[in-house]
Structures are given as structure tokens and as C-alpha cells.
Enzyme design. Structure first.
Site, PDB file in Angstrom:
ATOM      1  N   PRO A 134       0.778  -1.246   0.000  1.00  0.00           N
ATOM      2  CA  PRO A 134       0.000   0.000   0.000  1.00  0.00           C
ATOM      3  C   PRO A 134       0.814   1.304   0.000  1.00  0.00           C
ATOM      4  O   PRO A 134       0.774   2.085   0.953  1.00  0.00           O
ATOM      5  CB  PRO A 134      -0.837  -0.131   1.266  1.00  0.00           C
ATOM      6  CG  PRO A 134       0.042  -0.905   2.193  1.00  0.00           C
ATOM      7  CD  PRO A 134       0.779  -1.887   1.313  1.00  0.00           C
ATOM      8  N   CYS A 135       1.502   1.571  -1.094  1.00  0.00           N
ATOM      9  CA  CYS A 135       2.260   2.818  -1.179  1.00  0.00           C
ATOM     10  C   CYS A 135       1.332   4.037  -1.217  1.00  0.00           C
ATOM     11  O   CYS A 135       1.774   5.151  -0.941  1.00  0.00           O
ATOM     12  CB  CYS A 135       3.197   2.806  -2.381  1.00  0.00           C
ATOM     13  SG  CYS A 135       2.401   2.532  -3.961  1.00  0.00           S
ATOM     14  N   HIS A 136       0.049   3.818  -1.489  1.00  0.00           N
ATOM     15  CA  HIS A 136      -0.909   4.934  -1.471  1.00  0.00           C
ATOM     16  C   HIS A 136      -1.099   5.486  -0.055  1.00  0.00           C
ATOM     17  O   HIS A 136      -1.592   6.597   0.109  1.00  0.00           O
ATOM     18  CB  HIS A 136      -2.256   4.504  -2.065  1.00  0.00           C
ATOM     19  CG  HIS A 136      -2.939   3.412  -1.305  1.00  0.00           C
ATOM     20  ND1 HIS A 136      -2.634   2.078  -1.487  1.00  0.00           N
ATOM     21  CD2 HIS A 136      -3.903   3.459  -0.352  1.00  0.00           C
ATOM     22  CE1 HIS A 136      -3.380   1.343  -0.673  1.00  0.00           C
ATOM     23  NE2 HIS A 136      -4.163   2.158   0.025  1.00  0.00           N
TER      24      HIS A 136
END
Length: 167
Positions: A134-136
């Protein structure tokens, strides 16, 4: 394999029983191979599988559950290609709880490299498995949405979705 989602058409790729990529199908962003060299996407993964397999079907089902607000954690065999540093960043990203965010600096500190916030940003940019890694959930030190390979509108949609179902 391709899947339509609330953030656009996703490309899901498996190689030898491991999930190698989830990306927006219309953004052929650069990725990093196991030697740390920038490569293009699925076309360069040796033995890439895009037809339906058990791993790809599980990934598609879990993504559907995520977008429906049911799934908060993924249970998929991951094997993203990248440098040791990138791998450490991507591992730290999976520790960010659903519905929460961390800054690039906080991720840098979490991996023991407190002055590497920019390098963390580069690792995020080259994350080959969006959503699942989850780089968001990584934001700027001022709390602003910055830097997302799929575009800030997609990052905002993912964060908004998680905020809606968190709790």
C-alpha cells in the site's frame, strides 16, 4: 489478467506462483528488476502469466473484497523484484494499517534509514504491486498527498475508500 476496478483497469501478473505486479493497465510505468535496473512492465517478466490461474483468481477476488470495503489485509504470495532497499521499504509499507497513513520520513525511520525519505519515495514510485503493497498510504511530511505513480486522483480514491470503511 485484467480487472476493472473503481480506480481503473488493473493488470495483475503472476510468475511461478507469485504475484509480481498489480498496476493500472493504461500506465506502463517503469519497474525495477531483481538487479535494480529499471524495466518496463509485464512484457519483461520472464514466464509471466496473465491468463487465469489460482493465484490470479485469488488476487482478483481479494481486490474485489478490498474495493467493497470487506477486506483490510491481503493474503497473497508476493515476490516483487527490486533492490534490497526497495524490498525493505515495500515490507514496511505492508505494516501500515488499513485506513492509516505514514510519511516518507516515518517509513525511512521504520527501516532504520531516517535520512532516506527521498529514497523511500523512489521505492514507492517503483512499487510493482499497488494496493496490496500500500504505497498509497504514504503522504508528505505536511500531510499532503504527494507522489503516486497512478496519479494523485487514484491515491485519493484509495485513501477515501479506506477511510470510509476503516473502524
Amino acid at each position: 489478467m485484467f480487472m476493472d476496478s473503481p480506480v481503473g483497469r488493473l493488470r495483475i501478473v503472476e510468475t511461478q506462483g507469485f504475484l509480481k505486479e498489480i498496476s493500472l493497465a493504461d500506465i506502463p510505468g517503469a519497474r525495477v528488476n531483481k538487479d535494480g535496473k529499471i524495466i518496463k512492465t509485464v512484457e519483461n517478466f520472464p514466464q509471466a502469466v496473465t491468463q487465469k490461474t489460482e493465484v490470479l483468481e485469488r488476487a482478483q477476488q481479494q481486490l474485489k473484497e478490498y474495493f467493497a470495503g470487506i477486506r483490510k489485509n491481503f493474503e497473497l504470495p508476493l515476490k516483487p523484484d527490486g533492490t534490497t532497499f526497495f524490498q525493505s521499504v515495500w515490507s514496511a509499507l505492508t505494516d501500515i494499517p488499513y485506513g492509516e497513513t505514514r510519511t516518507y520520513g516515518e517509513i525511512a525511520s521504520a527501516i532504520g534509514k531516517p535520512s532516506a525519505a527521498r529514497a523511500v519515495g523512489m521505492a514507492n514510485h517503483h512499487n510493482p504491486i499497488m494496493i496490496v503493497i500500500p504505497c498509497h498510504r504514504v503522504i508528505g511530511s505536511n500531510g499532503q498527498l504527494v507522489g503516486y505513480a497512478g496519479g494523485l486522483d487514484v491515491k485519493k480514491k484509495l485513501l477515501d475508500l479506506e477511510m470510509k470503511y476503516a473502524g
